[in-house]
Enzyme design. Structure first.
Site, PDB file in Angstrom:
ATOM      1  N   CYS A 499       0.842  -1.195   0.000  1.00 10.96           N
ATOM      2  CA  CYS A 499       0.000   0.000   0.000  1.00 10.96           C
ATOM      3  C   CYS A 499       0.881   1.251   0.000  1.00 10.96           C
ATOM      4  O   CYS A 499       2.033   1.212   0.440  1.00 10.96           O
ATOM      5  CB  CYS A 499      -0.906   0.015   1.229  1.00 10.96           C
ATOM      6  SG  CYS A 499      -2.043  -1.382   1.304  1.00 10.96           S
ATOM      7  N   THR A 500       0.325   2.350  -0.498  1.00  6.95           N
ATOM      8  CA  THR A 500       1.052   3.617  -0.487  1.00  6.95           C
ATOM      9  C   THR A 500       0.986   4.194   0.915  1.00  6.95           C
ATOM     10  O   THR A 500      -0.030   4.761   1.315  1.00  6.95           O
ATOM     11  CB  THR A 500       0.443   4.602  -1.505  1.00  6.95           C
ATOM     12  OG1 THR A 500       0.442   3.997  -2.797  1.00  6.95           O
ATOM     13  CG2 THR A 500       1.242   5.884  -1.556  1.00  6.95           C
TER      14      THR A 500
END
Length: 623
Positions: A499-500
């Site tokens: 995930c960012t």
């Protein structure tokens, strides 16, 4: 003989909505803050007069701003006028209306002294509230008469006999730009001229716009005033009022009072629908197609920049630029919205994912109802909901990644061809993807096809913005400071790596600065311009709220944009890409990075000193 004063029918106007639409366009795009009067034109349809009207309408529409669009004829007369558009409602209200009328009337009077056919005209004062789409205006047709002069009716009105009526119609057909002619005692019709013997003049033949059987148009006063100056000895005369409508043409016998030609008095402001001498206001927001209103309104703030702050700003180059956004995540969503705010009309979004439950709160083009939909398609649909006239498309696409071997060649070749077609058909590419290996192929293609490439990448509390791609630019690309070829960085990632993970505001900062850099670049293609500087790179750090402007040259051994790579792609196309995906060592060997690594290793063995620049640290010139 019983005398009665002459009463006239007032002039009425009809302003079409297209007039205000064109006025708003000219105000925004051309005139800006200028309040200089502009020349406009109207026409009077002498034949088709509504039965409920007292006179034919002074018709104003979009064509009024271009005289060539209005064709004159014997039954459709063109009239020149002036438009004074105020910059504020307060200016419109405080304008001395009587003084303005007198000034416009005096100008018409001066022209009429040379040519009586110039004795009529019109003027409009207006204010265009372009934010609310409300227009305030007041039309005047200046009428003038000497203060002490009276015009009395001695006889009539009576119908004009058929033979003279036919003769007059033929005369005006042949002289359709004329309003007045002289009728001689022998019944001949002559073009109006000065210096004739007064005793030879029977009267005036006047084209009449009135729709009342026993009442002439208000324009008659102007013609009589000029005639009384040209022929002061003429105290009584016949006035033949020619009409093209169903109302019959009539003749009046009038008498002009003995008077000195002193000061002129002016009138002519049009009454509103309540018969009051007041301006009118029209709210077009509810009358015009909402899409047309939106089309003009979305660019309002941009065009206002050109009025005072940045007159040289080129908005067309932004509007017409076709933008390809690779990556429809957090960066892609904010970038698309910023591009829309700058007036960009052609946006294509590309992604291979679907909207997840965690996306809507961080990615502004998605809502809870979008969960499970294809990201690119949902993002494009969201842009169209914001502005229906935007040309937004979403493409679901897997971008071939270096370091990830080909598993289904037919499918990956299809995606490769689609990516090439997209890049070739667009002017600018935003690289907003979430891994280094995904950016490699678009970077190569952007350089090869000479496209503007805007690259943005995020860290936890930092971001990088850079522009590259054009062959003419000698700036480095995203990979020019790497000494290794990108490899598979996705396999084996933990959840926090998939995930960012970044501070929420970082994506907004990066996206907005990427778009601002893109717009600045379009204004000058790399040089300082009306919007300021146009740096190669911007690095921002939120932990201490600092920003650096950096510049680095293209690297001869770059794994993405060096001539070795571009030449090989030019020769082999997909076969080259396939080999690069399958063989981790191929690009390293082709670009020359393998040779450089070996030279470094040899120098270390020989006891030499060399500093290797890490791709994530320095190697930049601070500007």
């Amino acid at each position: 003989m019983t005398q009665k004063l002459l009463y006239v029918s007032p002039v009425e106007s009809f302003v079409d909505t297209s007039f205000f639409q064109e006025l708003s366009r000219l105000k925004l795009d051309i005139h800006g803050l200028s309040t200089s009067q502009i020349t406009i034109h109207s026409y009077l349809d002498l034949k088709n007069i509504p039965s409920v009207s007292s006179a034919c309408h002074l018709f104003l529409d979009q064509q009024s701003f271009n005289s060539e669009d209005i064709c004159a004829s014997s039954e459709r007369v063109r009239l020149e006028g002036k438009l004074y558009n105020c910059n504020s409602l307060e200016e419109f209200k405080s304008l001395d209306k009587q003084q303005y009328l007198a000034e416009q009337g005096q100008k018409i009077y001066t022209k009429a002294l040379e040519d009586i056919n110039s004795a009529i005209g019109f003027s409009i004062i207006s204010f265009a509230d372009l934010k609310k789409y409300v227009f305030y205006y007041w039309v005047c047709t200046p009428l003038f008469q000497h203060e002490n002069q009276q015009i009395s009716i001695l006889d009539g009105p009576e119908d004009i006999d058929a033979s003279f009526n036919d003769k007059a119609k033929v005369w005006f057909t042949n002289h359709y730009s004329n309003w007045v002619a002289i009728v001689l005692e022998n019944g001949d019709i002559n073009e109006y001229t000065k210096g004739l013997n007064t005793s030879s003049i029977r009267g005036l033949l006047i084209r009449d716009t009135s729709n009342k059987q026993d009442m002439p148009s208000a324009f008659l006063r102007n013609f009589i005033t000029i005639f009384s100056l040209d022929y002061p000895e003429a105290k009584e005369l016949d006035v033949f009022l020619m009409r093209s409508s169903t109302i019959k043409s009539i003749k009046l016998r009038i008498r002009l009072s003995e008077t000195e030609h002193t000061k002129l008095k002016f009138s002519g402001w049009e009454r509103n629908s309540l018969s009051k001498l007041m301006p009118r206001a029209v709210d077009l927001s509810a009358l015009i197609d909402p899409l047309k209103v939106a089309e003009q309104s979305v660019d309002l703030n941009l065009k206002l920049m050109k009025w005072r702050i940045a007159p040289e700003l080129d908005l067309d180059c932004i509007r017409n630029n076709k933008v390809l956004i690779l990556g429809s995540g957090t960066l892609g969503c904010y970038t698309a919205r910023s591009l829309m705010a700058w007036g960009c009309r052609n946006i294509t979004l590309v992604d291979n994912g679907r909207v997840s439950y965690s996306n809507p709160v961080r990615q502004p083009l998605f809502e809870f109802s979008d969960v499970g939909k294809e990201k690119a398609v949902a993002a494009a649909a969201s842009l169209k909901r914001v502005f229906p006239l935007i040309n937004a498309k979403g493409v679901q696409l897997d971008i071939p990644m270096i370091g990830h071997p080909v598993k289904d060649e037919n499918n990956e070749r299809k995606h490769f061809d689609a990516l090439v077609d997209l890049i070739k058909s667009h002017d600018t590419m935003f690289l907003l993807l979430d891994s280094r290996e995904t950016r490699w192929l678009p970077t190569l293609l952007g350089k090869f096809y000479d496209k503007i490439v805007m690259n943005a990448a995020l860290g936890f509390d930092s971001y990088l913005i850079m522009k590259h791609g054009n062959i003419d630019d000698n700036f480095g690309c995203y990979f020019c400071n790497d000494v290794v070829v990108p490899t598979d960085s996705l396999t084996g990632r933990t959840l926090d790596q998939m995930c960012t993970v970044t501070r929420p505001g970082v994506a907004m900062l990066a996206a907005s600065q990427a778009v601002e850099l893109f717009v600045s670049n379009l204004q000058s293609r790399g040089q300082e311009n009306v919007l300021g500087e146009c740096p190669h790179q911007i690095r921002g750090f939120v932990n201490n709220f600092t920003t650096l402007k950096l510049q680095s040259p293209a690297y001869d051994n770059c794994s993405a944009c060096s001539r070795h790579i571009l030449n090989e792609y030019n020769k082999r196309g997909w076969d080259f890409v396939k080999q690069a995906l399958n063989d981790n060592n191929y690009i390293e060997e082709l670009s020359g990075l393998r040779r450089i690594k070996e030279e470094v290793e040899n120098m270390e063995l020989e006891g030499g000193e060399i500093k290797i620049i890490d791709s994530e640290d320095d190697g930049f010139e601070i500007i």
